[in-house]
Design a protein around this motif. Structure first.
Motif, short mmCIF file in Angstrom:
data_model
loop_
_atom_site.label_atom_id
_atom_site.label_comp_id
_atom_site.label_asym_id
_atom_site.label_seq_id
_atom_site.Cartn_x
_atom_site.Cartn_y
_atom_site.Cartn_z
N LYS A 15 34.79 51.89 -26.55
CA LYS A 15 36.14 52.12 -26.03
C LYS A 15 36.80 53.36 -26.63
O LYS A 15 37.65 53.97 -26.02
CB LYS A 15 37.04 50.91 -26.31
N LYS A 16 36.40 53.73 -27.85
CA LYS A 16 37.04 54.85 -28.55
C LYS A 16 36.38 56.20 -28.26
O LYS A 16 36.92 57.24 -28.63
CB LYS A 16 37.02 54.59 -30.05
N ILE A 17 35.23 56.22 -27.61
CA ILE A 17 34.55 57.48 -27.28
C ILE A 17 35.26 58.08 -26.08
O ILE A 17 35.37 57.44 -25.03
CB ILE A 17 33.05 57.23 -26.99
N PRO A 18 35.78 59.31 -26.22
CA PRO A 18 36.63 59.90 -25.18
C PRO A 18 36.06 59.83 -23.76
O PRO A 18 36.79 59.54 -22.82
CB PRO A 18 36.82 61.34 -25.64
N VAL A 19 34.79 60.05 -23.58
CA VAL A 19 34.22 60.05 -22.23
C VAL A 19 34.25 58.65 -21.60
O VAL A 19 34.19 58.51 -20.38
CB VAL A 19 32.80 60.65 -22.24
N PHE A 20 34.40 57.60 -22.40
CA PHE A 20 34.39 56.23 -21.90
C PHE A 20 35.78 55.57 -21.89
O PHE A 20 35.90 54.43 -21.48
CB PHE A 20 33.46 55.36 -22.75
N THR A 21 36.82 56.25 -22.32
CA THR A 21 38.14 55.61 -22.48
C THR A 21 38.73 55.06 -21.19
O THR A 21 39.53 54.13 -21.24
CB THR A 21 39.16 56.57 -23.13
N PHE A 22 38.37 55.60 -20.05
CA PHE A 22 38.96 55.16 -18.79
C PHE A 22 38.12 54.12 -18.05
O PHE A 22 38.46 53.72 -16.94
CB PHE A 22 39.24 56.36 -17.89
N LEU A 23 37.05 53.65 -18.67
CA LEU A 23 36.21 52.64 -18.04
C LEU A 23 36.84 51.26 -18.16
O LEU A 23 37.56 50.97 -19.12
CB LEU A 23 34.83 52.61 -18.69
N ASN A 24 36.55 50.40 -17.19
CA ASN A 24 37.04 49.03 -17.28
C ASN A 24 36.18 48.23 -18.28
O ASN A 24 35.13 48.69 -18.72
CB ASN A 24 37.08 48.36 -15.90
N TRP A 25 36.66 47.03 -18.62
CA TRP A 25 36.00 46.21 -19.63
C TRP A 25 34.55 45.87 -19.24
O TRP A 25 33.66 45.85 -20.09
CB TRP A 25 36.81 44.95 -19.87
N PHE A 26 34.28 45.64 -17.97
CA PHE A 26 32.92 45.33 -17.52
C PHE A 26 31.96 46.48 -17.84
O PHE A 26 30.86 46.27 -18.34
CB PHE A 26 32.93 45.04 -16.01
N ARG A 27 32.38 47.71 -17.55
CA ARG A 27 31.53 48.89 -17.81
C ARG A 27 31.35 49.12 -19.32
O ARG A 27 30.26 49.50 -19.76
CB ARG A 27 32.13 50.13 -17.17
N ILE A 28 32.40 48.92 -20.08
CA ILE A 28 32.30 49.08 -21.54
C ILE A 28 31.28 48.09 -22.10
O ILE A 28 30.45 48.45 -22.93
CB ILE A 28 33.68 48.90 -22.19
N GLN A 29 31.33 46.85 -21.62
CA GLN A 29 30.36 45.85 -22.07
C GLN A 29 28.93 46.24 -21.70
O GLN A 29 28.01 46.05 -22.49
CB GLN A 29 30.69 44.49 -21.47
N ALA A 30 28.75 46.77 -20.51
CA ALA A 30 27.40 47.19 -20.07
C ALA A 30 26.85 48.28 -20.97
O ALA A 30 25.67 48.25 -21.37
CB ALA A 30 27.45 47.65 -18.62
N ILE A 31 27.69 49.24 -21.32
CA ILE A 31 27.25 50.33 -22.21
C ILE A 31 26.96 49.77 -23.60
O ILE A 31 25.95 50.12 -24.22
CB ILE A 31 28.30 51.45 -22.26
N ALA A 32 27.82 48.89 -24.09
CA ALA A 32 27.62 48.30 -25.41
C ALA A 32 26.34 47.47 -25.48
O ALA A 32 25.64 47.50 -26.50
CB ALA A 32 28.82 47.45 -25.79
N ARG A 33 26.01 46.78 -24.40
CA ARG A 33 24.76 46.01 -24.37
C ARG A 33 23.53 46.91 -24.42
O ARG A 33 22.52 46.57 -25.04
CB ARG A 33 24.68 45.15 -23.11
#
Length: 70
Positions: A15-33
């Motif tokens: 969530k703190k990486i600038p290129v990812f700040t505007f993603l929704n929670w579902f997308r953030i979780q996918a990247i984190a996985r």
């Protein structure tokens, strides 16, 4: 190299990486996985010349020195 984070910690970092700040929670979780948080010791190589480029790296903290040995 040492793996250092739980899934929730990875989500928090993504969530703190600038290129990812505007993603929704579902997308953030996918990247984190799909990703890993790794800790490298001073002087330890992150990647080597000629290695297949199958990852993207984000420096979260610290310093990085890049060089190509002869």
């Amino acid at each position: 190299m040492l793996k250092v984070a739980s899934f929730l910690q990875r989500c928090s970092v993504v969530k703190k990486i600038p290129v990812f700040t505007f993603l929704n929670w579902f997308r953030i979780q996918a990247i984190a996985r799909a990703g890993e948080l790794l800790r490298y010791k001073k002087g330890e190589a992150v990647c080597r010349k000629g290695a297949a480029p199958d990852f993207v790296y984000f420096l979260i903290s610290g310093r990085l020195q890049a060089y190509i040995p002869d």
